[in-house]
Structure formats: structure tokens, C-alpha cells
Design a protein around this motif. Structure first.
Motif, PDB file in Angstrom:
ATOM      1  N   VAL A 180       0.825  -1.204   0.000  1.00  0.00           N
ATOM      2  CA  VAL A 180       0.000   0.000   0.000  1.00  0.00           C
ATOM      3  C   VAL A 180       0.860   1.256   0.000  1.00  0.00           C
ATOM      4  N   SER A 181       0.356   2.283  -0.651  1.00  0.00           N
ATOM      5  CA  SER A 181       1.087   3.551  -0.676  1.00  0.00           C
ATOM      6  C   SER A 181       0.732   4.431   0.516  1.00  0.00           C
ATOM      7  N   ASP A 182      -0.461   4.272   1.073  1.00  0.00           N
ATOM      8  CA  ASP A 182      -0.912   5.065   2.217  1.00  0.00           C
ATOM      9  C   ASP A 182      -1.581   4.110   3.210  1.00  0.00           C
ATOM     10  N   MET A 183      -0.839   3.734   4.253  1.00  0.00           N
ATOM     11  CA  MET A 183      -1.344   2.738   5.196  1.00  0.00           C
ATOM     12  C   MET A 183      -2.658   3.178   5.829  1.00  0.00           C
ATOM     13  N   ALA A 184      -2.744   4.408   6.292  1.00  0.00           N
ATOM     14  CA  ALA A 184      -3.954   4.871   6.976  1.00  0.00           C
ATOM     15  C   ALA A 184      -5.170   4.799   6.060  1.00  0.00           C
ATOM     16  N   ALA A 185      -5.028   5.248   4.822  1.00  0.00           N
ATOM     17  CA  ALA A 185      -6.153   5.219   3.872  1.00  0.00           C
ATOM     18  C   ALA A 185      -6.556   3.783   3.564  1.00  0.00           C
ATOM     19  N   SER A 186      -5.583   2.911   3.385  1.00  0.00           N
ATOM     20  CA  SER A 186      -5.892   1.517   3.076  1.00  0.00           C
ATOM     21  C   SER A 186      -6.586   0.822   4.239  1.00  0.00           C
ATOM     22  N   LEU A 187      -6.091   1.041   5.451  1.00  0.00           N
ATOM     23  CA  LEU A 187      -6.715   0.407   6.609  1.00  0.00           C
ATOM     24  C   LEU A 187      -8.143   0.909   6.807  1.00  0.00           C
ATOM     25  N   ALA A 188      -8.368   2.201   6.599  1.00  0.00           N
ATOM     26  CA  ALA A 188      -9.728   2.750   6.728  1.00  0.00           C
ATOM     27  C   ALA A 188     -10.660   2.102   5.709  1.00  0.00           C
ATOM     28  N   PHE A 189     -10.200   1.931   4.481  1.00  0.00           N
ATOM     29  CA  PHE A 189     -11.004   1.301   3.432  1.00  0.00           C
ATOM     30  C   PHE A 189     -11.370  -0.128   3.825  1.00  0.00           C
TER      31      PHE A 189
END
Length: 136
Positions: free
Chosen positions: A12-21
Motif C-alpha cells: 500500500v502507498s498510504d497505510m492509513a487510507a488503506s486500513l480505513a477502506f
């Protein structure tokens, strides 16, 4: 010993965005993991989804480059009903995620939709049209 599939890894390029998704899709991801370089979510039955940042991958594979083009691996989430496919798709799109294929009735007997995760990977949502047919 016979090898067995135990985990699916996502870079993932953005951990926070991916985890939220993926939390919106029901994965049980530890709170506070947004700044970690590696995160694991255990699925029912034991398999895991692994999340690694691009920098983590480059730390042991310096030549790694972000893939370009179409998906090579796809995740598919079973929903309880055709109506839930529509609802989850609309909720994800309303939350700012990109819809790829709006819900439709597939010829193989499922309600199906595809939304893109924060890195652009297609994530399928599906449910059987007939309550007795939940997977293809």
C-alpha cells in the motif's frame, strides 16, 4: 508438510487510507496501526491479510517498483444479500472511494460490483441472487 495458503499480502502507498477502506469492509484491523510499516488482519478461519507500505517492501527489495496496468490479484467480499452489495458499494463511493463497476446482476447468478481501494486495486462485492447461492 504440504504448503498451504495462509495470507494474502497487499503493498500500500498510504497505510492509513488503506486500513480505513478495509475496515469499512469488515476486516478486524488493530486500532492505532495506521503508522505501522506492516499490519496483519486475521480472517475467520485463520488466514490473514497483510498490509506493507511501499517503503517496507523497498527495505528488503531495493529494486521493487510499483506495478502499472491492470490488477493481478483481486479480493472479493461476500455480502449477505444483493441489497447489501448495493448498500456497501454506495457507502464506499459516498466515503470518497472510486466506484469501478456499479452493482449489476451478473449472468452467473450473483449481484456484483467493483470498487477501487486507495491504491486503485479492484475489490469485488458480491452476493448470490438466490439466497441458496452465495458463491460461484
Amino acid at each position: 508438510m504440504t504448503p498451504r495458503l495462509d495470507a494474502v499480502g497487499l503493498i500500500v502507498s498510504d497505510m492509513a487510507a488503506s486500513l480505513a477502506f478495509y475496515r469499512r469492509l469488515g476486516l478486524d484491523i488493530p486500532e492505532g496501526a495506521e503508522s505501522a510499516p506492516h499490519v496483519e488482519a486475521v480472517l475467520p478461519g485463520g488466514p490473514r491479510v497483510l498490509f506493507d507500505t511501499e517503503d517496507t517492501i523497498r527495505s528488503f527489495d531495493p529494486g521493487w517498483k510499483r506495478p502499472e496496468g491492470g490488477d493481478r490479484v483481486g479480493l472479493a467480499f461476500l455480502c449477505d444479500s444483493p441489497a447489501e452489495v448495493d448498500k456497501v458499494y454506495e457507502e464506499l463511493v459516498a466515503a470518497g472511494h472510486r466506484g469501478h463497476l456499479a452493482p449489476w446482476d451478473a449472468v452467473w447468478g450473483q449481484r456484483y460490483a467493483v470498487v477501487l481501494d486507495p491504491d486503485g486495486a479492484g475489490v469485488s462485492l458480491f452476493a448470490g441472487q438466490d439466497p441458496d447461492v452465495s458463491s460461484a
